[in-house]
Design a protein around this motif. Structure first.
Motif, PDB file in Angstrom:
ATOM      1  N   UNK A 134      -2.606   2.079   5.461  1.00  0.00           N
ATOM      2  CA  UNK A 134      -3.361   3.302   5.182  1.00  0.00           C
ATOM      3  C   UNK A 134      -4.311   3.093   4.011  1.00  0.00           C
ATOM      4  N   UNK A 135      -3.800   2.502   2.952  1.00  0.00           N
ATOM      5  CA  UNK A 135      -4.615   2.249   1.760  1.00  0.00           C
ATOM      6  C   UNK A 135      -5.789   1.336   2.089  1.00  0.00           C
ATOM      7  N   UNK A 136      -5.537   0.245   2.788  1.00  0.00           N
ATOM      8  CA  UNK A 136      -6.609  -0.692   3.140  1.00  0.00           C
ATOM      9  C   UNK A 136      -7.656  -0.037   4.023  1.00  0.00           C
ATOM     10  N   UNK A 137      -7.218   0.758   4.999  1.00  0.00           N
ATOM     11  CA  UNK A 137      -8.165   1.454   5.869  1.00  0.00           C
ATOM     12  C   UNK A 137      -9.037   2.424   5.101  1.00  0.00           C
ATOM     13  N   UNK A 138      -8.436   3.137   4.133  1.00  0.00           N
ATOM     14  CA  UNK A 138      -9.196   4.101   3.341  1.00  0.00           C
ATOM     15  C   UNK A 138     -10.255   3.397   2.495  1.00  0.00           C
ATOM     16  N   UNK A 139      -9.849   2.325   1.838  1.00  0.00           N
ATOM     17  CA  UNK A 139     -10.788   1.567   0.998  1.00  0.00           C
ATOM     18  C   UNK A 139     -11.931   1.026   1.849  1.00  0.00           C
ATOM     19  N   UNK A 140     -11.594   0.447   2.976  1.00  0.00           N
ATOM     20  CA  UNK A 140     -12.599  -0.113   3.880  1.00  0.00           C
ATOM     21  C   UNK A 140     -13.547   0.972   4.399  1.00  0.00           C
ATOM     22  N   UNK A 141     -12.999   2.086   4.822  1.00  0.00           N
ATOM     23  CA  UNK A 141     -13.820   3.169   5.355  1.00  0.00           C
ATOM     24  C   UNK A 141     -14.720   3.794   4.319  1.00  0.00           C
ATOM     25  N   UNK A 142     -14.222   3.936   3.091  1.00  0.00           N
ATOM     26  CA  UNK A 142     -15.029   4.571   2.052  1.00  0.00           C
ATOM     27  C   UNK A 142     -16.180   3.679   1.616  1.00  0.00           C
TER      28      UNK A 142
END
Length: 115
Positions: free
Chosen positions: A77-85
């Motif tokens: 979840x954390x990695x996806x959020x960082x990548x998406x932002x």
């Protein structure tokens, strides 16, 4: 015969079942190197999409706030959020703050006060 369903399992638990060959299914994400079948949501995809929507709306600052469960889903979840932002949107975004909290409203409040 029997099998275990491992719900919100941490790495040591997954490793223990995997090494012993005990029949188990992960209810959630597996850590890298763990060979157990799993049924899960796409936590990375959910967070990635949410962060991309925020950027599309023009946001350049964000906080990823989540309950600390020590699960592989947390990491995804954390990695996806960082990548998406970091992708798309207008303006140059600041790297999102990552904030994990303990259970309970007071614990969340304490984490949010300094932000």
């Amino acid at each position: 015969y029997g099998a275990w369903v491992l719900f919100v399992s941490h790495l040591p638990m997954q490793r223990w079942f995997s090494k012993r060959g005990i029949p188990a299914v992960l209810a959630g994400a597996g850590f890298p190197g763990i060979v157990l079948p799993s049924v899960e949501f796409d936590h990375r995809g959910i967070s990635l999409h949410a962060a991309q929507r925020m950027r599309a709306l023009g946001h350049i600052r964000a906080v990823f706030l989540a309950l600390r469960t020590q699960s592989a889903a947390d990491e995804r979840s954390e990695k996806g959020f960082i990548e998406g932002f970091a992708s798309g949107g207008r303006g140059t975004p600041e790297p999102p703050q990552i904030v994990y909290h303990e259970p309970g409203a007071d614990a969340v409040r304490r984490k949010l006060e300094p932000i």
